[in-house]
Scaffold this active site. Structure first.
Site, PDB file in Angstrom:
ATOM      1  N   SER A  64       0.847  -1.185   0.000  1.00  0.00           N
ATOM      2  CA  SER A  64       0.000   0.000   0.000  1.00  0.00           C
ATOM      3  C   SER A  64       0.883   1.235   0.000  1.00  0.00           C
ATOM      4  O   SER A  64       2.065   1.177   0.380  1.00  0.00           O
ATOM      5  CB  SER A  64      -0.889   0.015   1.252  1.00  0.00           C
ATOM      6  OG  SER A  64      -1.570   1.246   1.403  1.00  0.00           O
ATOM      7  N   TYR A 118      -3.253  -0.590  10.296  1.00  0.00           N
ATOM      8  CA  TYR A 118      -3.189  -0.872   8.864  1.00  0.00           C
ATOM      9  C   TYR A 118      -1.814  -0.513   8.314  1.00  0.00           C
ATOM     10  O   TYR A 118      -1.188  -1.306   7.598  1.00  0.00           O
ATOM     11  CB  TYR A 118      -4.275  -0.085   8.134  1.00  0.00           C
ATOM     12  CG  TYR A 118      -4.321  -0.335   6.646  1.00  0.00           C
ATOM     13  CD1 TYR A 118      -4.981  -1.444   6.131  1.00  0.00           C
ATOM     14  CD2 TYR A 118      -3.712   0.545   5.754  1.00  0.00           C
ATOM     15  CE1 TYR A 118      -5.026  -1.681   4.766  1.00  0.00           C
ATOM     16  CE2 TYR A 118      -3.749   0.317   4.394  1.00  0.00           C
ATOM     17  CZ  TYR A 118      -4.407  -0.802   3.902  1.00  0.00           C
ATOM     18  OH  TYR A 118      -4.435  -1.022   2.545  1.00  0.00           O
TER      19      TYR A 118
END
Length: 252
Positions: free
Chosen positions: A143, A156
Site C-alpha cells: 500500500s 493498517y
C-alpha cells in the site's frame, strides 16, 4: 515478454474490489485463475460472473488464509484440482479506522492476521511447491501506507509496512530458486471498502489535491503492473514495491 497465457494463478481476497480486478486482468491476459475468499457463496457468485472472461478457466476455492491448516489443505486442493501454481497474488486485506489510543486488541490482531499473517502463510505454502519446480511469481499487495500514513490507521499502516519487508525477505530467500517476489503498492482507489471516503467531499478533495494525476485510482489501473510483475519482462526485478498511486508518494 509480457505473455502470461497458460499460467495458473491464485488470487486471495478476490471476490470483490482490487482482488476481483486483478483476477479479471489475469483472466483477460490468458491465465487460469483460482479465486479465493472465506465467503463461499460470494466467491461462487464472482466465479459465475467472471466465467467466459479470457480463454482460461476461473475456479473458486474458498479457504481461510489466516488458518495454517486451512491454507495447507486449500493450496493442496488447488494444485490437485487445477494444476501447479505459476503465480500467487497475496491480496487479502482489511482496514480499521480509529485513533491510536482507541484501537482495540481485537482489531489489532484482526488486521495482523488478515493483512500480514495470511500473506506469510499462503506465500510459504505456495513457495514450498514452487521451489522444487524452480519457477514462479509471488506478488504481495502492499500500500501507499507501506511508506506514509495518516491519523487513525496505525494498525493498517503497520501491517502494510511489514508487507514491504516480508516481500524483501521472501526475495532474499527465494530469488535464487527462480521465484520472483515483488509487491504492488496501491494509493487511494475507488472500491466498495473506500466508498464512504470517496463520498466524503472534503476527503476526496484532499486526495485529488495530493495526487499529481488529480483523481482517485480505478481498480483497473493496477492490472498492468501485475501483468508486468508476473511476466518474463520482470525476470530481474526482485524485492521491489511498485507504487501505483498517481504520483502521491512523490509529492508528500
Amino acid at each position: 515478454m509480457f505473455d502470461v497465457s497458460g499460467s495458473i494463478a491464485l488470487v486471495t481476497g478476490s471476490s470483490r474490489g482490487i482482488g476481483r480486478a486483478l483476477a479479471t486482468g489475469l483472466l483477460e491476459a490468458g491465465c487460469t485463475v483460482v479465486l479465493n475468499g472465506r465467503d463461499a457463496d460470494r466467491l461462487e457468485r464472482t466465479r459465475a460472473e467472471l466465467a467466459g472472461v479470457g480463454p482460461g478457466r476461473v475456479v473458486a476455492v474458498p479457504f481461510d488464509v489466516t488458518d495454517p491448516a486451512a491454507v495447507r489443505a486449500g493450496v493442496a486442493r488447488v494444485e490437485d484440482e487445477v494444476g501447479p501454481l505459476d503465480v500467487l497474488v497475496n491480496n487479502t486485506g482489511v482496514q480499521s479506522r480509529a485513533p491510536f489510543t482507541e484501537v482495540t486488541d481485537e482489531d489489532w490482531y484482526r488486521l495482523l492476521d488478515t493483512n500480514l499473517t495470511s500473506a506469510f502463510l499462503v506465500g510459504r505454502e505456495v513457495a514450498r511447491r514452487m521451489v522444487p519446480r524452480g519457477r514462479g511469481r509471488i506478488v504481495n499487495i502492499a500500500s501507499l501506507q507501506s511508506e506514509v500514513t495518516r491519523p487513525g490507521i496505525t494498525p493498517y499502516a503497520a501491517t502494510k509496512g511489514a508487507i514491504k519487508m516480508l516481500t524483501k525477505g521472501m526475495c532474499a530467500d527465494l530469488a535464487g530458486s527462480g521465484i520472483g517476489v515483488n509487491a504492488i503498492g496501491p494509493g487511494y482507489f475507488e472500491t466498495e471498502l473506500t466508498a464512504p471516503l470517496v463520498a466524503d467531499e472534503q476527503f476526496s478533495a484532499w486526495v485529488r489535491a495530493h495526487t499529481p494525476a488529480g483523481r482517485w485510482g480505478r481498480v483497473e489501473d493496477l492490472v498492468g503492473a501485475l501483468v508486468f510483475l508476473v511476466s518474463p519482462a520482470s525476470a530481474f526485478v526482485q524485492g521491489q514495491v511498485l507504487y501505483v498511486d498517481g504520483g502521491m508518494s512523490s509529492v508528500l
